[in-house]
Design a protein around this motif. Sequence first.
Motif, short mmCIF file in Angstrom:
data_model
loop_
_atom_site.label_atom_id
_atom_site.label_comp_id
_atom_site.label_asym_id
_atom_site.label_seq_id
_atom_site.Cartn_x
_atom_site.Cartn_y
_atom_site.Cartn_z
N ARG A 89 -20.83 23.18 44.23
CA ARG A 89 -19.79 22.23 44.66
C ARG A 89 -19.31 21.29 43.56
NH1 ARG A 89 -19.98 18.86 48.36
NH2 ARG A 89 -18.01 19.45 49.31
N TYR A 127 -15.41 21.86 42.95
CA TYR A 127 -14.51 20.88 43.59
C TYR A 127 -14.62 19.49 42.98
CZ TYR A 127 -15.49 24.27 47.38
OH TYR A 127 -15.71 25.39 48.12
N TYR A 170 -22.91 24.23 52.45
CA TYR A 170 -22.28 24.89 51.31
C TYR A 170 -23.10 24.71 50.03
CZ TYR A 170 -18.64 24.68 54.82
OH TYR A 170 -17.96 24.78 56.00
N ALA A 191 -20.21 26.40 62.54
CA ALA A 191 -19.65 27.33 61.56
C ALA A 191 -20.78 27.71 60.60
CB ALA A 191 -18.50 26.66 60.80
N HIS A 205 -7.62 25.36 62.06
CA HIS A 205 -8.60 24.65 61.22
C HIS A 205 -7.87 24.42 59.91
CE1 HIS A 205 -12.38 23.69 59.14
NE2 HIS A 205 -11.86 24.39 58.16
N SER A 261 -11.26 21.05 55.24
CA SER A 261 -12.66 20.66 55.31
C SER A 261 -12.89 19.33 54.58
CB SER A 261 -13.47 21.78 54.66
OG SER A 261 -14.80 21.68 54.99
N MET A 308 -23.73 29.17 48.79
CA MET A 308 -22.82 29.42 47.67
C MET A 308 -23.59 29.60 46.36
SD MET A 308 -19.78 26.79 48.74
CE MET A 308 -18.65 27.13 47.40
N HIS A 328 -11.08 17.46 51.35
CA HIS A 328 -11.58 16.66 50.23
C HIS A 328 -11.09 17.18 48.89
CE1 HIS A 328 -14.59 19.58 48.75
NE2 HIS A 328 -14.83 19.87 50.02
N GLY A 342 -14.32 20.55 60.10
CA GLY A 342 -13.69 19.80 59.02
C GLY A 342 -14.08 18.34 58.90
N LYS A 365 -21.16 29.50 58.18
CA LYS A 365 -20.93 29.66 56.74
C LYS A 365 -21.47 28.46 55.97
CE LYS A 365 -16.29 29.60 57.38
NZ LYS A 365 -16.21 29.04 58.74
N GLU A 379 -15.61 23.55 66.02
CA GLU A 379 -16.50 24.42 65.24
C GLU A 379 -16.84 23.81 63.89
OE1 GLU A 379 -13.93 27.93 65.34
OE2 GLU A 379 -13.05 27.28 63.44
N PRO A 380 -17.52 22.66 63.89
CA PRO A 380 -17.87 22.03 62.62
C PRO A 380 -19.01 22.74 61.90
CG PRO A 380 -18.76 20.78 64.46
CD PRO A 380 -17.97 21.90 65.05
N GLY A 381 -19.03 22.60 60.60
CA GLY A 381 -20.13 23.11 59.78
C GLY A 381 -20.81 21.94 59.08
N ARG A 382 -20.09 21.40 58.10
CA ARG A 382 -20.63 20.34 57.24
C ARG A 382 -21.27 19.18 58.01
NH1 ARG A 382 -18.31 19.42 52.35
NH2 ARG A 382 -16.48 20.52 53.14
N ARG A 425 -5.14 32.23 65.55
CA ARG A 425 -5.22 31.09 64.62
C ARG A 425 -3.83 30.81 64.07
NH1 ARG A 425 -9.32 30.15 59.51
NH2 ARG A 425 -8.37 28.19 58.81
N1 LLP Z 1 -13.78 26.76 60.99
C1 LLP Z 1 -13.18 27.51 60.07
C2 LLP Z 1 -12.22 28.51 60.47
C3 LLP Z 1 -13.47 27.31 58.71
O1 LLP Z 1 -12.85 28.04 57.81
C4 LLP Z 1 -14.42 26.34 58.37
C5 LLP Z 1 -14.74 26.11 56.94
C6 LLP Z 1 -15.04 25.59 59.37
C7 LLP Z 1 -14.70 25.84 60.69
C8 LLP Z 1 -16.07 24.55 59.10
O2 LLP Z 1 -15.55 23.53 58.32
P1 LLP Z 1 -16.45 22.22 58.02
O3 LLP Z 1 -16.72 21.50 59.30
O4 LLP Z 1 -17.72 22.64 57.37
O5 LLP Z 1 -15.63 21.39 57.11
N2 LLP Z 1 -17.16 25.28 50.48
C9 LLP Z 1 -16.38 24.10 50.83
C10 LLP Z 1 -16.02 24.09 52.27
C11 LLP Z 1 -15.25 25.31 52.69
C12 LLP Z 1 -14.99 25.37 54.17
C13 LLP Z 1 -14.51 26.68 54.60
N3 LLP Z 1 -14.20 26.76 55.99
C14 LLP Z 1 -17.18 22.86 50.45
O6 LLP Z 1 -18.28 22.99 49.94
O7 LLP Z 1 -16.67 21.75 50.59
#
Ligand code: LLP
Length: 864
Positions: free
Chosen positions: A781, A785, A842, A533, A670, A673, A846, A630, A706, A535, A742-745, A621
């Motif tokens: 962050r 949060y 993030y 992800a 999803h 996160s 951001m 969190h 997430g 973003k 689809e992980p990001g963090r 979705r």
């Molecule tokens: N897939 C979708 C559709 C999402 O909306 C997101 C995150 C992910 C995957 C990836 O999620 P992750 O694995 O990174 O948790 N700014 C916040 C996090 C917002 C996440 C938004 N969507 C933070 O700094 O904690």
Amino acid sequence: MTRAQQWIVLKFGGTSVSRRHRWDTIGKLAVQRAQSQGEGGRVLIVVSALSGVTNELQAIAAGDAVETRIEQLEQRHREFGAELGLDVDTVLTERLASLRALASDPRRASLALDWQAEVLAQGELLSSTLGAAYLRSQGVDIGWCDARNWLTALQLPNQSAWSSRLSVNCQAVGKPEFRESFAQQPTSILITQGFIAAHPEGGTAILGRGGSDTSAAYFGALLQAQAVEIWTDVPGMFTANPREVPDARILSRLRYGEAQEIATTGAKVLHPRSIAPCRDAGVPIRILDTENPDLPGTRIDAQADPVQGVKAISARKGIVLVSMESIGMWQQVGFLADIFAIFRQHGLSIDLIGSSETNVTVSLDPSDNLMNSDVLSKLSADLSKVCIVKVIAPCAAVTLVGRGMRSLLHKLSDIWATFGKERVHLISQSSNDLNLTFVIDEEDVEGLIPAIHASLIKSGAMPVLNRQAFGPSWRELKEGRVEPHPRWWEQQVEQLLQIAAEGTPAYVYDVATVRARARNLAEIASVDARYFAIKANPHPQLLNALVEEGFGLECVSLAELRHVRQHVPQLTPQQILFTPSFAPRSEYIEALAQGVTVTIDSLEILERWPDVFRGQSVWLRVDLGHGEGHHDKVKTGGAEAKFGLPLAKFEAFLQLARRHQVTVTGLHAHLGSGIDNPDHWRQVFASLAGLAELSGSISTIDIGGGMSIPYTPDGKPFDLQAYAHGLSEIRRNYPGLRVAIEPGRYLVAESGVLLTQVTQIIEKDGVLRIGANAGMNALLRPSLYDAYHGIFNLSRLHDTQLQLTDIVGPICESGDVLGHDRLMPAATSEGDVLLIADTGAYGMVMANHYNLRDLPRELCIETK
Ligand code: LLP
């Protein structure tokens, strides 16, 4: 001259007076406190006996091996005097003579109460004499005074002969002349004894257990002191016993009433009897740590902000319940008065009361009176004349203390459930709305307190993020800077300092860490397709590394899509997901034209723009009805979240799709996160797989991202094994479905650090703040949060002299705080490089130009 005198009372307990280096601290603190108040600043030190001595004296008072014990006590004090470098024969001659004389005292034969009091007083008389002599030898101008010349026991009604000599109270109000005459003492620093007072009929009286705290409180009240400081071996009052609950937080600020409840219901650091004298006189109490005198500890006064919520949980063992079945007498006038009179006759005070139509049950605390005599059997005998008595013991009382307990009940559902498993004999909610107590069998209390403490934090009933009321956890204080898992940057300090010298703020990413996380995920056999992800962090070098590791990319906007096409041109459209939220129609049109996989998440999109999607394959979705994460702001499921098609519209969506020749090939959810429960994805997978069967066309299940990472010092790494295990379990039942994630963090957070430099260090109203040249503009962050990021002074990584500080940024908002109550090197100075950990996800994405500040720099390094 007398009017200008400002007193501070310092109390030191047994462990604080038993070692030479502690006496050096006592001396230093006393001088510092006297000076800090300017001219007229005066300090009274109140001390306990050396540790273990009062127990010995109690055995002597009980007539047990008197001569031997006296000899041993003499030896102990001689040895300690020698350790202090004193000429013991000169300093202790008189004291030791009085100690020995007690053995030949004629009152010893009958163990007369006044003789016992005399015996018990020796410990404090000895320790204060040794301490005064030592401090004088170190150049401190200190006077010694006998507490019995100043405090006198009060005679109270209903007091037994025992308690009117050995567990007394003193008068601490209405004696304005006290301050005047005490002020005649010649030195500005004085030392006296805790635990003892004069008896009005002559001789010594004893204040009972915890008596030194109470002595300090009486003196503080009588002197109208600036503060009574209780110096002990823990850094304050905690939300639970920290030795049992390492996650317990320091209670930074309490009102007298709350402190009273907490002290009464369990916390050992402050004796409950010591609070009322200070409250009545309006004298603040502070609890401080002798080993770490710079920590702020707990402050108790009438001004603390009335923060709503649970402040502490405790368990008291050794509780005795007395259940009284009245059978018919309940309705009689005066029945309760009769039975309470019987408790009074036996000198027992009742703590909790529960009543029903035919039963009254009361609890008795394990008081000295209860333990030292056969009062319970006598009480039962008397009570059984008026009712049927049952004594239930041993029990434990589990108490939640807080403000506004009644309005919190809805947040306590997990706690009710926990207690539901135990036998609860009595529930009591105090009329001052400050406590809620459950009495259970003593054997059931094991392990209960840490579990309840955790669920109080989780449910928000204990608002630990309120930094006015709650400080750091015991674990944070104990572990200091020691992090439980190794971090790549600890091996790269020189390189990072070099990078910082070239300009801060700067985000630095370690590509090797990203690859390592990618490989962890690649090993999960039940996952067929992995997307990053972007973003979380769209840095081109990281995207390329992840694509090399076999990842596709997930985008949420056309700009992200174009970024990917530009920086990772080798990626095929089949390896790209487009998952926008409330995006304009044009973005869908272009994404479809590029041939990437588009996910839609509402019925309305198809209703309004059928032509955009006609003949296309899309993913859908859904919202499974609940969110996780969190923080509330990152939960993306449930009625409050804007994402996903609600399940109630699932059937209608499929019909509409068919009508417009749209094929749904994937199903996506999803739900949030930063989720640390690995079972979450097993459940998501199972729900989506069940739905997919209804459609007939769905071949891919995307269970979202997430996964959490351990941000806090006690955070645990995400349990990838359990995650994989859960997925494979479901997978077995659906062999025809492909699984996508689809992980990001998880992939990038730990790879990144933000380097920033110290601008200023400022103390205001007792809070020390380190300013950094990066704030909420560079890393949002913490402000958005209340997120925790480890903060380290890279220029002084191994300093051991630490102090509590807040780390703040340069933005004109009060919320511009990167970290509260962090232990940072005391030597931190302008220009030092601070490292903010785990900022690879993030972080930079951001960042913003708020206050027209520049964006941080960004660069990648490869450590392996
Ligand atoms: N897939 C979708 C559709 C999402 O909306 C997101 C995150 C992910 C995957 C990836 O999620 P992750 O694995 O990174 O948790 N700014 C916040 C996090 C917002 C996440 C938004 N969507 C933070 O700094 O904690």
